[in-house]
Write a protein that holds these residues in place. Structure first.
Motif: not given
Ligand code: CTP
Ligand code: MG
Length: 229
Positions: A80-90
Motif C-alpha cells: 500500500g501507500g502512505s495514506t489509506r486513499q493511496e493504499s486503496v488506489r494501489l
C-alpha cells in the motif's frame, strides 16, 4: 450474481493504537486482526477474490501469517501507500478487470459479519455505490477553541463503516480523479461523491467496530467470543 473482488486494507501504521506491533497484526483470541477480517471475505460465496493491502516490505511476512491461519485462497498481497486513499488506489491497480464490483474493507474491523457482507453485495445488485451506516449515539457538536459552536442534528448524521461496495469501474475512476485533482479523504464513498455519483446507505452493524485505540481490542475480543457461540 456479479463477480466481486474484496480489498482488505491493512497498510496503516496504527498510530492511535500505540501497540508494539501494527494493530492489524494484534492478536484477538490468539489470531491476528487481519486474519479475522480477511477470512470472513474469503469465506463469503459472493466474493471471488481477496486482496490484502499491506505496508510495503511486509508482503512476505503477511503471506506467511495468512498461510499459518490456513487462509490459502488469499494469494494477492499488495503493498500500500502512505495514506489509506493511496493504499486503496494501489490495491485497485492490476485487479483482474473481469470483476464488476469491489468491496473495500478496513482490516481493522475484524468483527464484520457475513450478514453485513451479504447485505452490501445485495445492495450492489441495484446501486453503484453502497456504504453501511450506524446512528451516532453521542450528541455531536461543532467545537471551536474549547466552546460548543453548534449542536448538529443527530437525525442528519451517521457513522460510516466498511465494507463499502462499488462498481469497479466507478471506484477506479473516482480514485483516478481524486489523485489527479489532489482531493483526499479516508473514505472511498466521499471520493465517489466527488465524481457526482449517488452513494446509497444501508444499515451497518454496531458490532462491526473499528479497532482504533488499544481498548477497542478488548471490545472486539468479547464480540468475537460471542460470535463463536
Ligand atoms: N490503512 C491502509 N493504508 C494506510 C492507512 C490506513 O491500508 N496508509 C488501513 C488501516 O490498516 C486500517 C484501515 O485502513 O485497517 C482504517 O484506517 P485507520 O483505522 O485509520 O488505521 P491506521 O491508519 O493504521 O491507524 P491510525 O490512523 O491510528 O494511524
Ligand atoms: Mg488512519
Amino acid at each position: 450474481m456479479r463477480k466481486t473482488a474484496a480489498l482488505i486494507m491493512a497498510a496503516g501504521g496504527g498510530e492511535r493504537f500505540e501497540g508494539r506491533e501494527s494493530k492489524t497484526l494484534h492478536p484477538l483470541l490468539g489470531r491476528p486482526v487481519v486474519a479475522w477480517s480477511a477470512e470472513r471475505f474469503a469465506a463469503n460465496r459472493g466474493v471471488g477474490s481477496v486482496t490484502v493491502v499491506v505496508a510495503p516490505g511486509e508482503e512476505d511476512r503477511i503471506r506467511k501469517i495468512l498461510a499459518d491461519e490456513h487462509l490459502h485462497s488469499i494469494e494477492r498481497i499488495v503493498p500500500g501507500g502512505s495514506t489509506r486513499q493511496e493504499s486503496v488506489r494501489l490495491g485497485l491497480e492490476g485487479l483482474d478487470p473481469s470483476f464488476d464490483t469491489v468491496l473495500v474493507h478496513d482490516a481493522a474491523r475484524p468483527c464484520v459479519t457475513q450478514s453485513l457482507i451479504d447485505r452490501t453485495l445485495a445492495a450492489l445488485e441495484t446501486y453503484d455505490a453502497v456504504v453501511p451506516v450506524v446512528e451516532s449515539v453521542d450528541t455531536l457538536v461543532r467545537e471551536r477553541q474549547g466552546v460548543v459552536d453548534a449542536v448538529l442534528n443527530r437525525g442528519d448524521i451517521a457513522g460510516v463503516q466498511t465494507p463499502q461496495g462499488f462498481r469497479a469501474e466507478l471506484l477506479v475512476r473516482a480514485h483516478g480523479h481524486a489523485h489527479a485533482v489532489g482531493f483526499s479523504s479516508s473514505d472511498d464513498g466521499s471520493l465517489v461523491l466527488e465524481v457526482g455519483t449517488t452513494v446509497r446507505t444501508i444499515p451497518g452493524d454496531r458490532t462491526n467496530i473499528k479497532i482504533t485505540y488499544i481498548e477497542d481490542a478488548m471490545i472486539a475480543e468479547s464480540i468475537l467470543e460471542r460470535q463463536r457461540r
